[in-house]
Design an enzyme around this catalytic site. Structure first.
Site, PDB file in Angstrom:
ATOM      1  N   TRP A 134       0.522  -7.060 -10.226  1.00  0.00           N
ATOM      2  CA  TRP A 134       0.690  -7.330  -8.795  1.00  0.00           C
ATOM      3  C   TRP A 134      -0.660  -7.536  -8.109  1.00  0.00           C
ATOM      4  O   TRP A 134      -0.787  -8.379  -7.219  1.00  0.00           O
ATOM      5  CB  TRP A 134       1.430  -6.162  -8.137  1.00  0.00           C
ATOM      6  CG  TRP A 134       1.669  -6.345  -6.659  1.00  0.00           C
ATOM      7  CD1 TRP A 134       2.756  -6.935  -6.075  1.00  0.00           C
ATOM      8  CD2 TRP A 134       0.811  -5.943  -5.582  1.00  0.00           C
ATOM      9  NE1 TRP A 134       2.626  -6.924  -4.712  1.00  0.00           N
ATOM     10  CE2 TRP A 134       1.437  -6.320  -4.385  1.00  0.00           C
ATOM     11  CE3 TRP A 134      -0.427  -5.305  -5.525  1.00  0.00           C
ATOM     12  CZ2 TRP A 134       0.874  -6.069  -3.138  1.00  0.00           C
ATOM     13  CZ3 TRP A 134      -0.997  -5.061  -4.287  1.00  0.00           C
ATOM     14  CH2 TRP A 134      -0.356  -5.430  -3.107  1.00  0.00           C
ATOM     15  N   HIS A 135      -1.668  -6.805  -8.554  1.00  0.00           N
ATOM     16  CA  HIS A 135      -2.964  -6.868  -7.888  1.00  0.00           C
ATOM     17  C   HIS A 135      -3.729  -8.154  -8.179  1.00  0.00           C
ATOM     18  O   HIS A 135      -4.592  -8.526  -7.390  1.00  0.00           O
ATOM     19  CB  HIS A 135      -3.815  -5.652  -8.256  1.00  0.00           C
ATOM     20  CG  HIS A 135      -3.496  -4.443  -7.436  1.00  0.00           C
ATOM     21  ND1 HIS A 135      -2.487  -3.573  -7.766  1.00  0.00           N
ATOM     22  CD2 HIS A 135      -4.040  -3.971  -6.285  1.00  0.00           C
ATOM     23  CE1 HIS A 135      -2.433  -2.607  -6.862  1.00  0.00           C
ATOM     24  NE2 HIS A 135      -3.349  -2.826  -5.941  1.00  0.00           N
ATOM     25  N   GLY A 136      -3.455  -8.809  -9.259  1.00  0.00           N
ATOM     26  CA  GLY A 136      -4.196 -10.043  -9.495  1.00  0.00           C
ATOM     27  C   GLY A 136      -3.909 -10.665 -10.841  1.00  0.00           C
ATOM     28  O   GLY A 136      -3.453 -10.010 -11.783  1.00  0.00           O
TER      29      GLY A 136
ATOM     30  N   PHE B 233      -4.738 -10.571  -2.531  1.00  0.00           N
ATOM     31  CA  PHE B 233      -3.537 -10.174  -3.270  1.00  0.00           C
ATOM     32  C   PHE B 233      -2.257 -10.607  -2.582  1.00  0.00           C
ATOM     33  O   PHE B 233      -1.203 -10.403  -3.098  1.00  0.00           O
ATOM     34  CB  PHE B 233      -3.535  -8.651  -3.494  1.00  0.00           C
ATOM     35  CG  PHE B 233      -4.817  -8.154  -4.090  1.00  0.00           C
ATOM     36  CD1 PHE B 233      -5.417  -8.828  -5.127  1.00  0.00           C
ATOM     37  CD2 PHE B 233      -5.443  -7.039  -3.578  1.00  0.00           C
ATOM     38  CE1 PHE B 233      -6.616  -8.393  -5.678  1.00  0.00           C
ATOM     39  CE2 PHE B 233      -6.633  -6.582  -4.129  1.00  0.00           C
ATOM     40  CZ  PHE B 233      -7.216  -7.255  -5.177  1.00  0.00           C
TER      41      PHE B 233
END
Length: 485
Positions: free
Chosen positions: A322-324, A485
């Protein structure tokens, strides 16, 4: 548009507040939706189409979820389609080039051509909010919205649109219809916004200058032991004060407009375990994964350790992704999966308390968090490994203590301010000055001395706000990390 920008402070926010308070109640939500779409379109207007499509799509899924939630198969089909469509959009814009890059790397040649896809700002946040709407309607945790404009306001509301907090629909649904603004709430919202603004401009931006410089040194072969530790500490402060400042400003803006958002941070660097850290850091994301992924999989109430490990892996792998779109983020998520699994399987926090070494365990927790931020910040896994090896003295790099001490002394007041603001001390002082969370014994007005003390606190906050504004006018380094993000 950034909250910590002059265009927001002198143009967008005054116009938004003026329109909101001057318009009749029946038009307030429409006004907030309109300014939210303008806010989102400010820098990249083409992405408004994606936002509008997300609103329309999930409005339809919400109606379908309400219609078929008592139908065992129909409801599940709606949720599956909703998840596929939302994650499909997120995957296309955020992860397509990552997929192409890795396919080409495995093939040893260019099998797929890289795309020119641009990442819509805040797509991870508003996608998760949209999914929350449909799931909560299906679970009967909030009434379905028959008015598409209300769905649009929930998904696109500008205070928390770009970087959270991720507001659950069951929290927001009742406030859509009625969100009166009281003088005390507006005042507290202004103070919360100012506090976040100060944290962002004076602390996070300053720490960013140090961290950004030091994290360029590994590629140049110039990283020293002292610089590595200084960079890690600086980034540890930067990411906290950057992200928590945005949450403070979002919560403050919400209160100014009559909305109540959940807290997103609770002094995470005071945590006494890794589990406790994630109860305090990005609380809205952690609770989203807990309620929509971890618990549906069985959570910790499963009949085998294997299933518990599986559930933890699913959550933390997804958290990293999810963060990258990079292997550093994937490994960062797996890093926390390992730490949290060890804590849960072997009861490490409880054993630390049993053997009375809580202080040592708290320090180890902070060190692991710092190591995690190095992985999170690095441009590649190789760079992260080199950086961590340098921190631990496993390379031939010299300590260069004098260089590190010089920077610590040069920025001593910023490091001191960061250390203090990372504890409950400053937050409790501001709450007291706002008349919030007053101890039960303080039933009467605080008297002249108390009022003077509160005036001094408010005056100090306003002075620091003016100082922060002057930094912006002079062109201070001013990005928000979580906008990526």
């Amino acid at each position: 548009m950034l909250f910590s920008s002059m265009s927001f402070l002198v143009l967008f926010l005054p116009v938004t507040l003026a329109g909101y308070f001057l318009l009749p109640k029946v038009l307030k939500n429409l006004w907030l939706l309109a300014v939210s779409m303008i806010f989102y379109a400010w820098g990249e207007p083409e992405f408004v189409v994606i936002m509008a499509a997300c609103i329309a799509m999930n409005y339809g899924f919400g109606l379908a979820a309400d219609r078929f939630r008592d139908n065992k198969y129909g409801g599940r089909i709606v949720l599956i389609l909703m998840t596929f469509c939302n994650l499909g959009i997120l995957g296309y814009y955020k992860y397509m080039n990552f997929f192409v890059e890795n396919v080409n790397r495995l093939a040893g040649k260019e099998v797929l051509a890289p795309t020119a896809i641009a990442l819509p700002i805040g797509i991870s946040f508003f996608t998760f909010q949209a999914m929350s709407y449909v799931i909560d309607v299906y679970r009967k945790n909030g009434k379905v919205q028959k008015n598409i404009l209300n769905v649009g306001l929930y998904i696109a509301f500008f205070p928390q649109l770009i970087a959270g907090p991720i507001v659950r629909y069951e929290t927001f649904s009742a406030q859509i219809k009625d969100h009166p603004v009281r003088a005390s709430g507006f005042r507290a919202g202004v103070h919360r916004f100012l506090y976040g603004f100060i944290k962002k401009v004076l602390i996070a931006n300053t720490m960013a200058v140090i961290a950004d410089y030091i994290f360029t040194l590994p590629a140049a072969g110039e990283l020293t032991v002292g610089a590595a530790w200084l960079g890690a500490v600086s980034y540890t402060f930067q990411i906290y004060f950057d992200f928590s400042a945005y949450s403070d400003m979002a919560i403050g803006l919400g209160r100014m407009l009559g909305f109540s958002f959940p807290e997103n941070f609770c002094y995470p660097y005071m945590a006494d375990s890794v589990t406790d850290f994630w109860r305090r850091w990005h609380i809205s994301l952690s609770s989203w994964f807990r309620d929509y992924v971890y618990i549906p999989l069985g959570g910790s109430r499963v009949d085998s350790r294997w299933k518990l490990v599986r559930n933890l892996f699913a959550v933390w792998f997804l958290t990293g992704v999810w963060h990258g779109a990079a292997w550093t983020f994937v490994c960062w998520g797996i890093f926390y999966f390992v730490l949290l699994t060890l804590e849960k399987l072997f009861g490490l926090p409880q054993k630390a308390k049993q053997y009375k070494v809580q202080g040592l365990y708290r320090l180890l927790t902070l060190l692991f968090v710092m190591f995690g931020w190095v992985l999170f910040r690095s441009e590649s896994l190789g760079e992260a490994v080199l950086y961590l090896k340098t921190m631990l003295g496993l390379t031939s790099a010299a300590p260069k203590v004098s260089w590190t001490l010089y920077y610590l002394w040069e920025y001593r007041w910023y490091f001191l301010g960061a250390a203090l603001a990372g504890t409950p001390l400053v937050g409790r002082l501001l709450q007291w000055a706002d008349g919030e969370n007053i101890p039960q014994g303080e039933k009467n007005p605080p008297g002249l001395a108390g009022e003077l003390a509160r005036l001094v606190v408010h005056g100090g906050v306003f002075f620091l706000f003016l100082l922060a504004v002057s930094e912006l006018v002079m062109g201070a380094h001013n990005p928000f990390i979580y906008f990526n993000f």
